[in-house]
Structures are given as structure tokens and as C-alpha cells.
Design a protein around this motif. Sequence first.
Motif, PDB file in Angstrom:
ATOM      1  N   ALA A  51      -4.290  -8.278 -15.464  1.00 17.30           N
ATOM      2  CA  ALA A  51      -4.465  -9.584 -14.809  1.00 17.30           C
ATOM      3  C   ALA A  51      -5.756  -9.594 -13.987  1.00 17.30           C
ATOM      4  CB  ALA A  51      -3.266  -9.909 -13.931  1.00 17.30           C
ATOM      5  N   ALA A  52      -6.053  -8.484 -13.304  1.00 20.44           N
ATOM      6  CA  ALA A  52      -7.287  -8.391 -12.512  1.00 20.44           C
ATOM      7  C   ALA A  52      -8.516  -8.424 -13.411  1.00 20.44           C
ATOM      8  CB  ALA A  52      -7.277  -7.115 -11.673  1.00 20.44           C
ATOM      9  N   ARG A  53      -8.452  -7.729 -14.523  1.00 17.72           N
ATOM     10  CA  ARG A  53      -9.580  -7.744 -15.471  1.00 17.72           C
ATOM     11  C   ARG A  53      -9.775  -9.136 -16.065  1.00 17.72           C
ATOM     12  NH1 ARG A  53      -6.761  -2.980 -16.879  1.00 17.72           N
ATOM     13  NH2 ARG A  53      -7.883  -1.103 -16.258  1.00 17.72           N
ATOM     14  N   HIS A  54      -8.654  -9.765 -16.457  1.00 23.00           N
ATOM     15  CA  HIS A  54      -8.721 -11.102 -17.046  1.00 23.00           C
ATOM     16  C   HIS A  54      -9.296 -12.118 -16.057  1.00 23.00           C
ATOM     17  CE1 HIS A  54      -7.676 -14.425 -19.655  1.00 23.00           C
ATOM     18  NE2 HIS A  54      -7.097 -15.019 -18.632  1.00 23.00           N
ATOM     19  N   ALA A  55      -8.918 -11.980 -14.782  1.00 20.43           N
ATOM     20  CA  ALA A  55      -9.427 -12.888 -13.741  1.00 20.43           C
ATOM     21  C   ALA A  55     -10.853 -12.522 -13.325  1.00 20.43           C
ATOM     22  CB  ALA A  55      -8.505 -12.858 -12.523  1.00 20.43           C
ATOM     23  N   ARG A  56     -11.364 -11.406 -13.845  1.00 20.90           N
ATOM     24  CA  ARG A  56     -12.702 -10.911 -13.512  1.00 20.90           C
ATOM     25  C   ARG A  56     -12.871 -10.730 -11.995  1.00 20.90           C
ATOM     26  NH1 ARG A  56     -15.098 -14.251 -18.234  1.00 20.90           N
ATOM     27  NH2 ARG A  56     -15.312 -12.580 -19.741  1.00 20.90           N
ATOM     28  N   LEU A  57     -11.873 -10.109 -11.380  1.00 19.66           N
ATOM     29  CA  LEU A  57     -11.986  -9.841  -9.950  1.00 19.66           C
ATOM     30  C   LEU A  57     -13.132  -8.866  -9.715  1.00 19.66           C
ATOM     31  CD1 LEU A  57      -8.301  -9.478  -8.722  1.00 19.66           C
ATOM     32  CD2 LEU A  57      -9.750 -11.495  -8.752  1.00 19.66           C
ATOM     33  N   PRO A  58     -13.936  -9.115  -8.684  1.00 19.30           N
ATOM     34  CA  PRO A  58     -15.060  -8.212  -8.414  1.00 19.30           C
ATOM     35  C   PRO A  58     -14.588  -6.925  -7.737  1.00 19.30           C
ATOM     36  CG  PRO A  58     -14.937  -9.890  -6.730  1.00 19.30           C
ATOM     37  CD  PRO A  58     -13.894 -10.242  -7.761  1.00 19.30           C
ATOM     38  N   ALA A  59     -15.422  -5.934  -7.772  1.00 21.14           N
ATOM     39  CA  ALA A  59     -15.142  -4.694  -7.051  1.00 21.14           C
ATOM     40  C   ALA A  59     -15.306  -4.958  -5.557  1.00 21.14           C
ATOM     41  CB  ALA A  59     -16.101  -3.599  -7.500  1.00 21.14           C
ATOM     42  N   LEU A  60     -14.325  -4.536  -4.787  1.00 23.76           N
ATOM     43  CA  LEU A  60     -14.350  -4.698  -3.332  1.00 23.76           C
ATOM     44  C   LEU A  60     -14.322  -3.316  -2.698  1.00 23.76           C
ATOM     45  CD1 LEU A  60     -11.577  -7.454  -3.069  1.00 23.76           C
ATOM     46  CD2 LEU A  60     -14.053  -7.807  -3.130  1.00 23.76           C
ATOM     47  N   GLU A  61     -15.063  -3.148  -1.642  1.00 26.50           N
ATOM     48  CA  GLU A  61     -15.056  -1.859  -0.941  1.00 26.50           C
ATOM     49  C   GLU A  61     -13.790  -1.713  -0.094  1.00 26.50           C
ATOM     50  OE1 GLU A  61     -16.103   1.886  -0.067  1.00 26.50           O
ATOM     51  OE2 GLU A  61     -17.047   0.593  -1.546  1.00 26.50           O
ATOM     52  N   ARG A  62     -13.394  -2.805   0.548  1.00 29.17           N
ATOM     53  CA  ARG A  62     -12.211  -2.778   1.424  1.00 29.17           C
ATOM     54  C   ARG A  62     -11.484  -4.102   1.288  1.00 29.17           C
ATOM     55  NH1 ARG A  62     -13.646  -2.136   6.895  1.00 29.17           N
ATOM     56  NH2 ARG A  62     -11.716  -1.078   7.261  1.00 29.17           N
ATOM     57  N   ALA A  63     -10.154  -4.038   1.375  1.00 32.48           N
ATOM     58  CA  ALA A  63      -9.380  -5.263   1.224  1.00 32.48           C
ATOM     59  C   ALA A  63      -8.027  -5.134   1.902  1.00 32.48           C
ATOM     60  CB  ALA A  63      -9.187  -5.593  -0.251  1.00 32.48           C
ATOM     61  N   ARG A  64      -7.431  -6.297   2.098  1.00 32.03           N
ATOM     62  CA  ARG A  64      -6.039  -6.423   2.523  1.00 32.03           C
ATOM     63  C   ARG A  64      -5.325  -7.023   1.318  1.00 32.03           C
ATOM     64  NH1 ARG A  64      -3.059  -8.067   7.324  1.00 32.03           N
ATOM     65  NH2 ARG A  64      -1.208  -9.149   6.560  1.00 32.03           N
ATOM     66  N   VAL A  65      -4.184  -6.467   0.957  1.00 38.69           N
ATOM     67  CA  VAL A  65      -3.430  -6.993  -0.182  1.00 38.69           C
ATOM     68  C   VAL A  65      -2.028  -7.345   0.295  1.00 38.69           C
ATOM     69  CG1 VAL A  65      -2.539  -6.549  -2.494  1.00 38.69           C
ATOM     70  CG2 VAL A  65      -4.753  -5.602  -1.823  1.00 38.69           C
ATOM     71  N   ASP A  66      -1.730  -8.627   0.301  1.00 46.65           N
ATOM     72  CA  ASP A  66      -0.383  -9.091   0.625  1.00 46.65           C
ATOM     73  C   ASP A  66       0.320  -9.415  -0.673  1.00 46.65           C
ATOM     74  OD1 ASP A  66      -0.969  -8.920   3.343  1.00 46.65           O
ATOM     75  OD2 ASP A  66      -1.716 -10.965   3.407  1.00 46.65           O
ATOM     76  N   PHE A  67       1.632  -9.200  -0.694  1.00 52.47           N
ATOM     77  CA  PHE A  67       2.357  -9.568  -1.905  1.00 52.47           C
ATOM     78  C   PHE A  67       3.395 -10.621  -1.569  1.00 52.47           C
ATOM     79  CE2 PHE A  67       4.591  -5.889  -0.256  1.00 52.47           C
ATOM     80  CZ  PHE A  67       5.945  -6.132  -0.487  1.00 52.47           C
ATOM     81  N   VAL A  68       3.497 -11.576  -2.474  1.00 53.60           N
ATOM     82  CA  VAL A  68       4.398 -12.709  -2.307  1.00 53.60           C
ATOM     83  C   VAL A  68       5.481 -12.594  -3.373  1.00 53.60           C
ATOM     84  CG1 VAL A  68       4.579 -15.226  -2.269  1.00 53.60           C
ATOM     85  CG2 VAL A  68       2.479 -14.110  -1.467  1.00 53.60           C
ATOM     86  N   VAL A  69       6.723 -12.529  -2.927  1.00 46.64           N
ATOM     87  CA  VAL A  69       7.849 -12.435  -3.847  1.00 46.64           C
ATOM     88  C   VAL A  69       8.379 -13.847  -4.085  1.00 46.64           C
ATOM     89  CG1 VAL A  69      10.151 -11.487  -4.224  1.00 46.64           C
ATOM     90  CG2 VAL A  69       8.415 -10.133  -3.012  1.00 46.64           C
ATOM     91  N   ASN A  70       8.237 -14.309  -5.326  1.00 44.71           N
ATOM     92  CA  ASN A  70       8.746 -15.617  -5.733  1.00 44.71           C
ATOM     93  C   ASN A  70      10.050 -15.374  -6.490  1.00 44.71           C
ATOM     94  OD1 ASN A  70       6.315 -17.373  -5.055  1.00 44.71           O
ATOM     95  ND2 ASN A  70       5.411 -15.785  -6.318  1.00 44.71           N
ATOM     96  N   PRO A  71      11.194 -15.698  -5.886  1.00 47.99           N
ATOM     97  CA  PRO A  71      12.476 -15.387  -6.536  1.00 47.99           C
ATOM     98  C   PRO A  71      12.769 -16.326  -7.702  1.00 47.99           C
ATOM     99  CG  PRO A  71      12.861 -16.670  -4.583  1.00 47.99           C
ATOM    100  CD  PRO A  71      11.377 -16.400  -4.620  1.00 47.99           C
ATOM    101  N   ARG A  72      13.801 -15.983  -8.440  1.00 46.26           N
ATOM    102  CA  ARG A  72      14.285 -16.881  -9.493  1.00 46.26           C
ATOM    103  C   ARG A  72      14.900 -18.110  -8.820  1.00 46.26           C
ATOM    104  NH1 ARG A  72      15.233 -11.724 -11.604  1.00 46.26           N
ATOM    105  NH2 ARG A  72      14.541 -11.527 -13.749  1.00 46.26           N
ATOM    106  N   PRO A  73      14.907 -19.252  -9.499  1.00 48.08           N
ATOM    107  CA  PRO A  73      15.567 -20.440  -8.936  1.00 48.08           C
ATOM    108  C   PRO A  73      17.038 -20.147  -8.644  1.00 48.08           C
ATOM    109  CG  PRO A  73      14.221 -21.056 -10.808  1.00 48.08           C
ATOM    110  CD  PRO A  73      14.240 -19.551 -10.767  1.00 48.08           C
ATOM    111  N   GLY A  74      17.525 -20.706  -7.561  1.00 52.73           N
ATOM    112  CA  GLY A  74      18.920 -20.498  -7.163  1.00 52.73           C
ATOM    113  C   GLY A  74      19.109 -19.406  -6.130  1.00 52.73           C
ATOM    114  N   VAL A  75      18.110 -18.544  -5.965  1.00 51.19           N
ATOM    115  CA  VAL A  75      18.197 -17.492  -4.953  1.00 51.19           C
ATOM    116  C   VAL A  75      17.827 -18.112  -3.619  1.00 51.19           C
ATOM    117  CG1 VAL A  75      17.241 -15.302  -4.162  1.00 51.19           C
ATOM    118  CG2 VAL A  75      17.653 -15.669  -6.598  1.00 51.19           C
ATOM    119  N   THR A  76      18.745 -18.061  -2.667  1.00 48.52           N
ATOM    120  CA  THR A  76      18.489 -18.699  -1.377  1.00 48.52           C
ATOM    121  C   THR A  76      18.141 -17.703  -0.284  1.00 48.52           C
ATOM    122  OG1 THR A  76      20.863 -18.673  -0.900  1.00 48.52           O
ATOM    123  CG2 THR A  76      19.944 -20.682  -1.889  1.00 48.52           C
TER     124      THR A  76
END
Length: 141
Positions: A51-76
Motif C-alpha cells: 500500500a505504501a509503495r502503491h501510494a508512492r509514499l516518500p522516504a521520511l527520516e522521522r515520523a509519528r505513526v498513529d493507527f485507526v481501528v475501523n470496526p465492522r458495522p454493528g460493533v459499538t
Amino acid sequence: MTAAGPAERREPRVFVLQLPAALELLNANRPVHWRVRARKVAAIRNAAGWAARHARLPALERARVDFVVNPRPGVTRYDPHNWWGSAKAAIDGLVDARVLPDDDSTHLVATEARPGVPVKGGRLDLVITEVLDEPVGPPQS
């Protein structure tokens, strides 16, 4: 001779990478056999890298990476922190794709788990924020 002006500051770049919906994720509340876990880790790592290659993300020296969990519908109710194993595998995929040189503390300065919105099949998103001028190492007292 002219006086040098203040250094031009640029804003950090932010990239959102969506992993494929319905990708089997790791959940800390659902232990699995080591072989099943290894297969899931490899699939998540591979999906994030491609996915990163396909999006052509550039090389970064430093980063913050947050992850977002998108549940299946119906999960409350759910705990996004239970998906740290999936996030770690996805971050390793970013290293494989050479978005980050390594996922050690000098290159990956922070991560955070965040709840998302329901998505058919569920999905893990990565929010990658370039870090430009944050000091490296523990805070000085």
C-alpha cells in the motif's frame, strides 16, 4: 551584505494509508496459535508495504505513526489498543517499503491507537506524520 532572514519553516507532511478491508488483524484479546499469528503478521506487513509503495509514499527520516481501528458495522464498543500487534506488523511494512529507515525510537517517535468509524469488513488505517524538528531521546531535566 544583507542579514539572513529566519529559516523558512515548512509544515510536516501527513499521509493516510488505508489497509485493505477485511484483512485479518491481530487482536490481543484473541490469542491464536503461533503459526496462525505468523501468517497474519506476514499478511499485514505485506499489505502495508505494498500500500505504501502503491501510494508512492516518500522516504521520511522521522515520523509519528498513529493507527485507526475501523470496526465492522454493528460493533459499538471496542478497545483500539488491542490491535497493537497489527499496527506493529503494518509499521514493519513501512520499513520494508523504505518509508522509514527503521522503527526504532530515533525514527519512529510516537504511535497512538485511535478509534475510527465502522467500515464493511473492518479496516486498519495508518496516519503517518512527518516529524521535522522534535528532539531525539528522552526529555532533559
